[in-house]
Design a protein around this motif. Structure first.
Motif, PDB file in Angstrom:
ATOM      1  N   VAL A  43     -28.800  14.862  52.235  1.00 17.88           N
ATOM      2  CA  VAL A  43     -29.130  14.097  51.024  1.00 17.88           C
ATOM      3  C   VAL A  43     -29.764  12.778  51.422  1.00 17.88           C
ATOM      4  O   VAL A  43     -29.584  12.290  52.547  1.00 17.88           O
ATOM      5  CB  VAL A  43     -27.885  13.843  50.150  1.00 17.88           C
ATOM      6  N   SER A  44     -30.491  12.175  50.461  1.00 18.82           N
ATOM      7  CA  SER A  44     -31.172  10.912  50.763  1.00 18.82           C
ATOM      8  C   SER A  44     -31.062   9.870  49.662  1.00 18.82           C
ATOM      9  O   SER A  44     -31.447   8.724  49.867  1.00 18.82           O
ATOM     10  CB  SER A  44     -32.661  11.179  51.050  1.00 18.82           C
ATOM     11  N   GLU A  45     -30.543  10.255  48.486  1.00 19.70           N
ATOM     12  CA  GLU A  45     -30.473   9.283  47.395  1.00 19.70           C
ATOM     13  C   GLU A  45     -29.381   9.657  46.408  1.00 19.70           C
ATOM     14  O   GLU A  45     -28.969  10.816  46.312  1.00 19.70           O
ATOM     15  CB  GLU A  45     -31.806   9.215  46.654  1.00 19.70           C
ATOM     16  N   ALA A  46     -28.924   8.634  45.678  1.00 21.19           N
ATOM     17  CA  ALA A  46     -28.053   8.851  44.522  1.00 21.19           C
ATOM     18  C   ALA A  46     -28.969   9.056  43.322  1.00 21.19           C
ATOM     19  O   ALA A  46     -29.612   8.113  42.856  1.00 21.19           O
ATOM     20  CB  ALA A  46     -27.129   7.661  44.319  1.00 21.19           C
ATOM     21  N   ALA A  47     -29.070  10.292  42.836  1.00 19.65           N
ATOM     22  CA  ALA A  47     -30.111  10.651  41.882  1.00 19.65           C
ATOM     23  C   ALA A  47     -29.702  10.462  40.428  1.00 19.65           C
ATOM     24  O   ALA A  47     -30.550  10.201  39.583  1.00 19.65           O
ATOM     25  CB  ALA A  47     -30.536  12.106  42.118  1.00 19.65           C
ATOM     26  N   TRP A  48     -28.419  10.601  40.105  1.00 26.38           N
ATOM     27  CA  TRP A  48     -28.000  10.530  38.715  1.00 26.38           C
ATOM     28  C   TRP A  48     -26.507  10.243  38.632  1.00 26.38           C
ATOM     29  O   TRP A  48     -25.772  10.385  39.607  1.00 26.38           O
ATOM     30  CB  TRP A  48     -28.317  11.814  37.956  1.00 26.38           C
ATOM     31  N   PRO A  53     -11.357   3.849  41.488  1.00 30.01           N
ATOM     32  CA  PRO A  53     -10.768   4.300  40.216  1.00 30.01           C
ATOM     33  C   PRO A  53     -11.813   4.255  39.108  1.00 30.01           C
ATOM     34  O   PRO A  53     -12.911   3.747  39.322  1.00 30.01           O
ATOM     35  CB  PRO A  53      -9.673   3.261  39.985  1.00 30.01           C
ATOM     36  N   ASN A  54     -11.480   4.784  37.943  1.00 29.30           N
ATOM     37  CA  ASN A  54     -12.420   4.725  36.829  1.00 29.30           C
ATOM     38  C   ASN A  54     -12.739   3.273  36.509  1.00 29.30           C
ATOM     39  O   ASN A  54     -11.846   2.434  36.388  1.00 29.30           O
ATOM     40  CB  ASN A  54     -11.836   5.395  35.581  1.00 29.30           C
ATOM     41  N   SER A  55     -14.024   2.977  36.345  1.00 26.69           N
ATOM     42  CA  SER A  55     -14.411   1.605  36.003  1.00 26.69           C
ATOM     43  C   SER A  55     -14.181   1.313  34.525  1.00 26.69           C
ATOM     44  O   SER A  55     -14.157   0.160  34.116  1.00 26.69           O
ATOM     45  CB  SER A  55     -15.883   1.379  36.352  1.00 26.69           C
ATOM     46  N   GLY A  56     -14.040   2.345  33.720  1.00 23.13           N
ATOM     47  CA  GLY A  56     -13.826   2.166  32.285  1.00 23.13           C
ATOM     48  C   GLY A  56     -12.841   3.182  31.791  1.00 23.13           C
ATOM     49  O   GLY A  56     -11.826   3.444  32.414  1.00 23.13           O
ATOM     50  N   VAL A  57     -13.142   3.792  30.645  1.00 20.59           N
ATOM     51  CA  VAL A  57     -12.220   4.754  30.047  1.00 20.59           C
ATOM     52  C   VAL A  57     -12.688   6.189  30.243  1.00 20.59           C
ATOM     53  O   VAL A  57     -12.072   7.112  29.749  1.00 20.59           O
ATOM     54  CB  VAL A  57     -12.042   4.481  28.539  1.00 20.59           C
ATOM     55  N   ALA A  58     -13.811   6.385  30.938  1.00 21.16           N
ATOM     56  CA  ALA A  58     -14.372   7.731  31.102  1.00 21.16           C
ATOM     57  C   ALA A  58     -14.591   8.024  32.583  1.00 21.16           C
ATOM     58  O   ALA A  58     -14.882   7.140  33.382  1.00 21.16           O
ATOM     59  CB  ALA A  58     -15.688   7.851  30.340  1.00 21.16           C
ATOM     60  N   ALA A  59     -14.462   9.293  32.930  1.00 23.42           N
ATOM     61  CA  ALA A  59     -14.742   9.728  34.293  1.00 23.42           C
ATOM     62  C   ALA A  59     -16.241   9.657  34.557  1.00 23.42           C
ATOM     63  O   ALA A  59     -17.056   9.919  33.676  1.00 23.42           O
ATOM     64  CB  ALA A  59     -14.246  11.158  34.491  1.00 23.42           C
ATOM     65  N   ARG A  60     -16.598   9.285  35.794  1.00 24.89           N
ATOM     66  CA  ARG A  60     -18.010   9.271  36.191  1.00 24.89           C
ATOM     67  C   ARG A  60     -18.168  10.001  37.525  1.00 24.89           C
ATOM     68  O   ARG A  60     -17.298   9.942  38.376  1.00 24.89           O
ATOM     69  CB  ARG A  60     -18.551   7.843  36.306  1.00 24.89           C
ATOM     70  N   VAL A  61     -19.304  10.670  37.669  1.00 21.35           N
ATOM     71  CA  VAL A  61     -19.628  11.407  38.875  1.00 21.35           C
ATOM     72  C   VAL A  61     -21.055  11.077  39.259  1.00 21.35           C
ATOM     73  O   VAL A  61     -21.953  11.038  38.399  1.00 21.35           O
ATOM     74  CB  VAL A  61     -19.494  12.936  38.647  1.00 21.35           C
ATOM     75  N   ASP A  64      -9.060  17.991  29.931  1.00 18.40           N
ATOM     76  CA  ASP A  64      -8.935  18.775  28.699  1.00 18.40           C
ATOM     77  C   ASP A  64      -9.873  19.969  28.646  1.00 18.40           C
ATOM     78  O   ASP A  64     -10.119  20.528  27.583  1.00 18.40           O
ATOM     79  CB  ASP A  64      -9.143  17.888  27.466  1.00 18.40           C
ATOM     80  N   GLY A  65     -10.429  20.393  29.790  1.00 14.66           N
ATOM     81  CA  GLY A  65     -11.295  21.557  29.753  1.00 14.66           C
ATOM     82  C   GLY A  65     -12.304  21.576  30.875  1.00 14.66           C
ATOM     83  O   GLY A  65     -12.020  21.145  31.992  1.00 14.66           O
ATOM     84  N   ALA A  66     -13.510  22.064  30.578  1.00 18.30           N
ATOM     85  CA  ALA A  66     -14.524  22.263  31.602  1.00 18.30           C
ATOM     86  C   ALA A  66     -15.885  21.860  31.071  1.00 18.30           C
ATOM     87  O   ALA A  66     -16.182  21.976  29.881  1.00 18.30           O
ATOM     88  CB  ALA A  66     -14.548  23.726  32.043  1.00 18.30           C
ATOM     89  N   VAL A  67     -16.737  21.401  32.001  1.00 17.22           N
ATOM     90  CA  VAL A  67     -18.109  21.010  31.690  1.00 17.22           C
ATOM     91  C   VAL A  67     -19.019  21.644  32.727  1.00 17.22           C
ATOM     92  O   VAL A  67     -18.793  21.503  33.936  1.00 17.22           O
ATOM     93  CB  VAL A  67     -18.287  19.479  31.718  1.00 17.22           C
ATOM     94  N   GLY A  68     -20.069  22.348  32.270  1.00 14.01           N
ATOM     95  CA  GLY A  68     -21.061  22.923  33.173  1.00 14.01           C
ATOM     96  C   GLY A  68     -22.213  21.963  33.358  1.00 14.01           C
ATOM     97  O   GLY A  68     -22.796  21.480  32.377  1.00 14.01           O
ATOM     98  N   LEU A  69     -22.563  21.657  34.628  1.00 10.84           N
ATOM     99  CA  LEU A  69     -23.602  20.679  34.925  1.00 10.84           C
ATOM    100  C   LEU A  69     -24.812  21.330  35.569  1.00 10.84           C
ATOM    101  O   LEU A  69     -24.685  22.220  36.418  1.00 10.84           O
ATOM    102  CB  LEU A  69     -23.086  19.612  35.892  1.00 10.84           C
ATOM    103  N   ASP A  70     -25.996  20.845  35.175  1.00  9.09           N
ATOM    104  CA  ASP A  70     -27.213  21.080  35.937  1.00  9.09           C
ATOM    105  C   ASP A  70     -27.231  20.009  37.018  1.00  9.09           C
ATOM    106  O   ASP A  70     -27.459  18.827  36.734  1.00  9.09           O
ATOM    107  CB  ASP A  70     -28.442  20.965  35.025  1.00  9.09           C
ATOM    108  N   THR A  71     -26.976  20.392  38.248  1.00  8.82           N
ATOM    109  CA  THR A  71     -26.790  19.408  39.320  1.00  8.82           C
ATOM    110  C   THR A  71     -28.105  18.796  39.798  1.00  8.82           C
ATOM    111  O   THR A  71     -28.089  17.869  40.613  1.00  8.82           O
ATOM    112  CB  THR A  71     -26.074  20.056  40.512  1.00  8.82           C
ATOM    113  N   ARG A  72     -29.225  19.277  39.304  1.00 13.08           N
ATOM    114  CA  ARG A  72     -30.497  18.648  39.657  1.00 13.08           C
ATOM    115  C   ARG A  72     -30.676  17.319  38.939  1.00 13.08           C
ATOM    116  O   ARG A  72     -31.353  16.406  39.451  1.00 13.08           O
ATOM    117  CB  ARG A  72     -31.659  19.575  39.331  1.00 13.08           C
ATOM    118  N   ASN A  73     -30.077  17.181  37.740  1.00 16.49           N
ATOM    119  CA  ASN A  73     -30.295  15.970  36.950  1.00 16.49           C
ATOM    120  C   ASN A  73     -29.023  15.422  36.307  1.00 16.49           C
ATOM    121  O   ASN A  73     -29.066  14.372  35.662  1.00 16.49           O
ATOM    122  CB  ASN A  73     -31.338  16.224  35.868  1.00 16.49           C
TER     123      ASN A  73
END
Length: 439
Positions: A52-57, A427-435, A83-92
């Motif tokens: 990898v070479s960059e943090a893209a999103w 840790p979470n910077s706010g009230v929501a998870a971030r990736v 509370d469940g699952a989320v499907g991600l397009d990992t390109r964006n």
């Protein structure tokens, strides 16, 4: 006393009507309110990055969301949130689908080939297409009882269906169920407790590319591992801990929590941390590849890989200077590739690293950013590596346990997947998870 493995239609399982699809659906299901959102897109299969070479999103979850695990699938990744699952397009980083339970928690698992996603909560289980999020089947099930395998007693999610375990007097029972046809199948009565060693108890099970491995115990006797062909139920091999391999109890922090984990065609006894352990077994042949992988001062085992393991050596080269060598070794100990550095900002060398085909990724402290950054080291290279600035906060300064830090930003949370490498914020910077997605 025999442990009976059997493939039958299970009393108490109820197939519910299929979901017809749509862009967004909110409905009541088994006492839960489900919000199911799909885009209708059919994503393409992606390749796992070799470096990898960059943090893209950056992906940001719903309010009060907590990321539990990153689960790779052929078209990207599925995020297991509380509370469940989320499907991600990992390109964006865009959401392709989501399946959430309002005001409830859920467990999530992916089948070995990555085609199915199971979302389970207290008595019901939904099977989804991992690419589109389409709901393929919903099952209401009763509790399997003591000895269940996983996913809130619904069972292991195989490519072909479910493998469950329960308890019936006087025999422990494992049940496999085809949610598509509901037909009966194989049974196996060869898992026996002999010499009056007590009642059988299934402790765990996991799926491998060549079958299902069940770990059971007879009374106070040593655990027994048995591999079964998933199509026929025939026994492929068995091993007894203490006879065929060493349990290596000196590494146990909490013995009841120690579990095997599959890594490709091998399984590691995680007696040191996530994917870290000195016992490694070939799940196709039952061969014990090692039960004494070295891990001692200045030569630490970091992670078991499908065809070897990652270790780190530290050596003092001056009064105050140290040289650090990250090495990928075969199970026999031969070094296949390495990274050599004297980087003082690496911090702890025992956690927060991810080996890719062409590079080693390592979290390290950045004074300029006052945050962790990603160091990218080429294999067989020397120096400090290239730096990737992170747009999310990673602060492990108050985490003193190596095992704890690996649970926070280790396997499953600092994870390669088709399309990108994903790293969760801690840790979470706010009230929501971030990736953050790296590519």
């Amino acid at each position: 006393m025999a442990v009976v493995l059997i493939l039958v239609m299970v009393v108490g399982l109820l197939l519910l009507p299929d979901y017809d699809g749509g862009q967004e659906e909110s409905r009541q299901l088994a006492d839960y309110e489900i919000v199911h959102e799909v885009t209708g897109d059919q994503p393409e299969k992606l390749r796992v990055p070799t470096t990898v070479s960059e943090a893209a999103w950056v992906w940001e979850g719903a309010e009060d969301s907590v990321l539990q695990e990153v689960l790779p699938v052929p078209t990207g990744a599925v995020l297991h949130v509380n509370d469940g699952a989320v499907g991600l397009d990992t390109r964006n980083g865009e959401e392709v689908w989501s399946y959430r339970l309002l005001e409830s928690e859920a467990e999530v698992a992916v089948s070995p080939d990555g085609s199915l996603v199971a979302v389970s909560a207290g008595g019901f289980l939904a099977l989804l297409d991992s690419g589109t999020g389409e709901e393929l089947r919903v099952i209401e099930h009763g509790e399997a009882g003591e000895g269940h395998l996983s996913l809130q007693e619904a069972g292991l999610v195989a490519d072909e269906g479910l493998v469950m375990a329960g308890s019936r007097d006087p025999e422990g029972v494992i049940v496999s169920f085809d949610p598509w046809e509901g037909e009966s199948g194989w049974h196996n009565e060869d898992l026996e407790c002999i010499d009056g060693s007590g009642n059988s108890h299934v402790e765990e099970g996991f799926l491998t590319p060549s079958g299902v491995v069940v770990v059971y115990r007879c009374g106070g006797a040593d655990p027994v591992m048995v591999s079964l062909d998933l199509a026929t139920g025939e026994e492929q091999w068995r091993l007894v801990q203490g006879q065929d391999f060493n349990g290596d109890y000196e590494h146990y922090d909490e013995p009841p929590d120690v579990r095997f984990a599959p890594v490709g065609d091998v399984a590691v006894l995680q007696n040191m941390g996530p994917l870290r352990g000195t016992v490694v077994i070939d799940t196709e042949s039952g061969e014990v590849l090692s039960d004494t992988l070295p891990s001692e001062t200045d030569n630490h085992l970091l992670r078991v890989l499908p065809d070897g393991y990652l270790a780190v050596r530290t050596e003092k080269i001056g009064e105050e200077d140290w040289e650090v060598r990250f090495e990928v070794r075969s199970f026999s100990g031969d070094v296949r590739s390495e990274v050599v550095t004297d980087d003082e900002d690496l911090g702890g060398t025992l956690s927060s690293q991810l080996p890719l085909k062409d590079s080693l990724l390592k979290l390290r402290w950045s004074e300029a950013e006052e945050n962790m950054e990603i160091a990218v080291f080429d294999w067989s290279g020397k120096g400090h590596g290239e730096s990737i600035t992170l747009p999310v906060e990673i602060d492990l300064s108050e985490v003193l346990s190596v095992v704890r830090s690996e649970y926070l930003v280790g396997p499953g949370t600092f994870q390669e997947a088709p399309g990108a490498v994903l790293l969760r914020e801690y840790p979470n910077s706010g009230v929501a998870a971030r990736v953050v997605g790296l590519n």
